[in-house]
Design an enzyme around this catalytic site. Structure first.
Site, PDB file in Angstrom:
ATOM      1  N   HIS A 157      32.506  45.892  52.190  1.00 11.85           N
ATOM      2  CA  HIS A 157      32.722  46.905  51.136  1.00 11.85           C
ATOM      3  C   HIS A 157      34.071  46.698  50.427  1.00 11.85           C
ATOM      4  O   HIS A 157      34.652  47.642  49.919  1.00 11.85           O
ATOM      5  CB  HIS A 157      32.649  48.334  51.687  1.00 11.85           C
ATOM      6  N   GLU A 163      37.889  31.912  37.140  1.00 12.34           N
ATOM      7  CA  GLU A 163      37.124  32.877  36.340  1.00 12.34           C
ATOM      8  C   GLU A 163      36.046  32.154  35.528  1.00 12.34           C
ATOM      9  O   GLU A 163      34.937  32.659  35.348  1.00 12.34           O
ATOM     10  CB  GLU A 163      38.064  33.652  35.417  1.00 12.34           C
ATOM     11  N   LYS A 169      52.916  35.667  33.634  1.00 13.54           N
ATOM     12  CA  LYS A 169      51.564  35.512  34.173  1.00 13.54           C
ATOM     13  C   LYS A 169      51.252  34.128  34.712  1.00 13.54           C
ATOM     14  O   LYS A 169      51.654  33.116  34.154  1.00 13.54           O
ATOM     15  CB  LYS A 169      50.552  35.835  33.070  1.00 13.54           C
TER      16      LYS A 169
END
Ligand code: ARG
Length: 469
Positions: free
Chosen positions: A144, A278, A271
């Site tokens: 979960h 991705e 960043k």
């Protein structure tokens, strides 16, 4: 036909990618026609010579084909006839484009599935090697997406390998399914000419020939298996990618990505983004799309041939480059992903991920599991109230919850011990993980062996060229 209809119904923009497969199939067909006496020696020599010369030119990426044809098969024949005149018109003896297309597609799928399987085996091998080196690193496993139990990083790597190997199995099935020669089925019921289908099957190293002509010309099950296998590889990579993406965030922090694969932001100077993962995840949707498109294309078609089948090309031809691209990217990128062992360990030491181990220690002392579960639950509750990790509650407090708590029971709160104790088959204990890695290596070896048994198109072309006419 109206030129605009020819243009719109042509598959040439897509099936140009099948040019080598088609030339090879035709060269084998000529050899068979000569063998059974359907071609004169001089014609067979000219036809096969031209086809194989075109194969070499196509291999060099220099073959030009006439436009305005319905498909690559017609374009090749048009070029051949322009070159050889009357002789060119003899090539299509005892053949329809229906079985010709099926042959080119089967050669393509067998070849592409094998090459993809080879690259997948390489990735699995690297992940297995990585697992061997990360056996000491401990991090939480998730259910979960909540911290669940401590496991080793090797165990996680081994889990990724298992899923990739199952996808490899699907590729193996695709190879087997494609591995029968459809040539000689003709338009839908065979031919009255005295052909020998086994000759083509042997020349192109197929396991045998397909059994029913009517079934064969409308059969794309091998292509479904191929796109399914491709989707499976991509799904496995996609889930791996999600783990990497999540674990590199500062929220998890278990993994670091190197500058060589990190993308920046055009605005935010700080960043380091995992774009490559991705995109692995994003591109997997193309794989699912190709499978879905093919499923819906085939559904509802009558037995036999329908031109709808020409639109199988996008799905079939995109799959190989798409999947191999993702496998290669993931493989290269994983070399720049490293575990942060301290951060990983903090992930299990902070909370209560060893609670199940405590309950099981109480079970070993004779307590029924349900009672051990509730008793440990009370301890967890108390630790949360005190705002301390479970490992820090101390024996006195534990004893106040239940007298069964002692040193031995609380010792399992050491994450290393918790991991080492999970010795059940398939568990995360180091010796079990070593078994898994050995199994992964063996399975990978088997897959690589399968790849070795699939001939390359170039090798087949050399075989055909060497055959006496
Ligand atoms: N252009 C079609 C294809 O590439 C072949 C058509 C074969 N049969 C036909 N009756 N038109 O799949």
């Amino acid at each position: 036909m109206l030129p605009e209809i020819v243009a719109w119904t042509s598959s040439l923009p897509h099936d140009r990618a099948l040019v080598r497969e088609d030339l090879l199939g035709s060269a084998a067909h000529v050899t068979m026609l000569r063998r059974v006496g359907l071609l004169e020696l001089a014609d067979a020599e000219k036809l096969r010579g031209s086809l194989l010369a075109m194969f070499a030119t196509a291999t060099a990426g220099e073959l030009e084909l006439p436009d305005g044809e319905e498909d690559v098969h017609m374009a090749i024949e048009a070029r051949l006839t322009a070159e050889l005149g009357e002789t060119g018109k003899r090539l299509h003896t005892a053949r329809s484009r229906n079985d010709q297309v099926a042959l080119a597609l089967r050669l393509h799928v067998r070849d592409q599935a094998a090459r993809t399987l080879g690259e997948l085996a390489g990735l699995v091998d690297e992940l297995a090697g990585r697992a061997e080196r990360e056996i000491e690193v401990i991090l939480p496993a998730y259910t979960h997406r909540q911290r669940a139990q401590p496991v080793s990083a090797a165990f996680l790597l081994s889990a990724w390998c298992m899923q990739l190997l199952r996808a490899g199995d699907a590729l193996r099935t695709a190879i087997d399914r494609a591995n029968e020669s459809p040539l000689g089925c003709g338009a839908c019921s065979g031919t009255s000419l005295p052909i020998d289908r086994d000759v083509v099957a042997e020349l192109l190293e197929f396991r045998g020939t397909t059994a029913n002509a009517l079934d064969t010309i409308g059969d794309r099950d091998f292509a479904l298996d191929w796109t399914w296998a491709g989707a499976r590889v991509l799904l496995a990579l996609s889930r791996l990618a999600t783990d990497v993406i999540d674990f590199t965030t500062s929220e998890f922090g278990f993994l670091r990505i190197g500058d060589a694969i990190a993308a920046g932001s055009s605005m935010m100077p700080q960043k380091k983004n995992p774009d490559v993962f991705e995109l692995v995840r994003g591109k997997s949707s193309r794989g699912v799309a190709n499978l879905t498109a093919l499923l819906t294309l085939v559904k509802g078609l009558p037995t036999g041939y329908a031109r709808d089948l020409q639109d199988d090309r996008q799905s079939i031809l995109e799959t190989g480059p798409l999947v191999r691209g993702a496998v290669r990217a993931a493989r290269a990128a994983m070399n720049h992903v490293t575990f942060d062992p301290e951060a990983c360990l903090r992930g299990v030491s902070d909370g209560a991920t060893q609670a199940t181990d405590v309950a099981e220690a109480l079970v070993r002392k004779g307590m029924p599991f349900r009672e051990a579960y509730l008793t440990t639950g009370k301890l967890v509750h108390l630790a949360r109230e005190k705002n301390v990790p479970l490992a820090k509650v101390g024996l006195d407090v534990a004893k106040s919850v239940h007298v069964a708590f002692d040193e031995a029971v609380l010792a399992v709160l050491d994450p290393k011990q918790a991991v080492a104790a999970k010795k059940s088959a398939g568990g995360t204990a180091p010796e079990r993980v070593r078994e898994q890695i050995a199994w992964v290596r063996a399975a990978r070896f088997e897959l690589a062996e399968k790849v070795g048994n699939v001939p390359e198109l170039d090798a087949l072309a050399r075989n055909v060229a060497a055959e006496a006419l």
